[in-house]
Write a protein that holds these residues in place. Structure first.
Motif, short mmCIF file in Angstrom:
data_model
loop_
_atom_site.label_atom_id
_atom_site.label_comp_id
_atom_site.label_asym_id
_atom_site.label_seq_id
_atom_site.Cartn_x
_atom_site.Cartn_y
_atom_site.Cartn_z
N GLN B 144 12.41 22.76 9.06
CA GLN B 144 11.71 21.49 9.23
C GLN B 144 10.38 21.47 8.47
O GLN B 144 10.06 20.48 7.80
N TRP B 145 9.64 22.57 8.55
CA TRP B 145 8.35 22.61 7.84
C TRP B 145 8.59 22.58 6.32
O TRP B 145 7.83 21.97 5.59
N ILE B 147 11.13 21.05 4.87
CA ILE B 147 11.49 19.65 4.57
C ILE B 147 10.21 18.82 4.43
O ILE B 147 10.09 17.97 3.54
N ASP B 148 9.23 19.08 5.30
CA ASP B 148 7.95 18.37 5.22
C ASP B 148 7.22 18.63 3.90
O ASP B 148 6.44 17.80 3.43
N LEU B 149 7.45 19.81 3.32
CA LEU B 149 6.70 20.23 2.13
C LEU B 149 7.27 19.73 0.81
O LEU B 149 6.66 19.90 -0.23
N THR B 150 8.46 19.10 0.84
CA THR B 150 9.07 18.66 -0.42
C THR B 150 9.36 17.16 -0.42
O THR B 150 9.57 16.56 0.64
N LYS B 156 15.88 18.43 0.08
CA LYS B 156 15.84 18.06 1.51
C LYS B 156 17.23 18.06 2.11
O LYS B 156 17.44 18.49 3.25
N ASN B 160 18.40 20.34 5.14
CA ASN B 160 18.84 19.73 6.39
C ASN B 160 20.19 20.26 6.84
O ASN B 160 20.41 20.48 8.04
N ARG B 163 19.47 23.51 8.42
CA ARG B 163 18.81 23.26 9.70
C ARG B 163 19.83 22.93 10.79
O ARG B 163 19.76 23.46 11.92
N VAL B 164 20.80 22.10 10.45
CA VAL B 164 21.84 21.73 11.43
C VAL B 164 22.66 22.96 11.83
O VAL B 164 23.01 23.14 13.00
#
Lengths: 48, 190
Positions: B144-145, B147-150, B156, B160, B163-164
């Protein structure tokens, strides 16, 4: 299954609900989503 | 033993070379909550699990983590392979260039090398499964962090997916914990 019953919960013991089959995505969609089970999919809302 | 399939579990597409992102992403390769640690942790814990089901889950998830390691390696390599030395220096990757050129190495985002101290095997199935569930949550948070950075939609998308998978693994480890505890309680081992 006994452990699926909330009455079975014990102190000082972690428990995650058992998954029971309900529905599924089509295989090609499942491969792209990361799971075949819609109920296990979680969306992440970026902090940006 | 393993069978190798010469393809990635999920496409590792990147929109453009992004050296800063490569620098952050390497943590999922050799960082404290990364895929190398996950794979080695689970594959090593298999032996002292009390049931066939728990051994099997660790085997399957440990194996899948190796597939994730390969996706991360591909992403990092694609993000860095065409960079010139000045570009690497500009994002403070000069230290990495000194020791590794553009080759991959198991480090966290700050360059600290992977260490076995990141993982544990306790010989107690309940304790080990709690570590595994925590590891899945920490890996999910790391994705998640990242994903926030790109801003790269392709990157992404791959992050993701990974992440799932952490969420699915948490569910499977949780069910395994229930079954192991049920087995132990039935035997009156406390």
């Amino acid at each position: 299954m006994e452990t699926g019953n909330p009455m079975y919960m014990r102190l000082a013991q972690a428990q995650v609900p058992f998954q029971f089959y309900t529905n599924r995505w089509e295989p090609m969609k499942a491969l792209m989503m990361g799971t075949v089970f819609p109920e296990l999919y979680r969306v992440y809302q970026s902090r940006k | 033993m393993w069978h190798y399939e010469k393809k990635l579990q999920y496409p590792a597409k990147v929109g453009k070379a992004d050296l800063k992102m490569a620098k952050y992403l390497i943590s999922q390769y050799g960082g404290p909550d990364g895929e190398l640690g996950a794979a080695l942790r689970y594959l090593n814990q298999r032996y002292t699990m009390p049931t066939g089901q728990s051994k099997g889950v660790l085997n399957d998830i440990g194996t899948e983590e190796l597939a994730h390691l390969e996706i991360i390696a591909t992403l990092v390599y694609k993000l860095t392979k065409d960079a010139c030395v000045d570009e690497l220096k500009a994002v403070d990757l000069g230290a990495r260039y000194t020791d590794h050129d553009r080759a991959l190495f198991y480090t966290d985002a700050a360059g600290n090398p992977w260490t076995a101290a990141y993982i544990q095997t306790k010989g107690d199935a309940v304790a080990d499964l709690h570590e595994d569930m925590a590891a899945e949550q920490k890996a999910r948070a790391t994705y998640q962090w990242l994903i926030d950075l790109t801003d790269d939609p392709d990157l992404k998308d791959t992050l993701n997916f990974l992440r799932v998978r952490e969420i699915v693994h948490f569910q499977r480890f949780g069910e395994t914990l229930n079954l192991v505890q049920e087995c132990q309680n039935a035997k009156h081992i406390f």
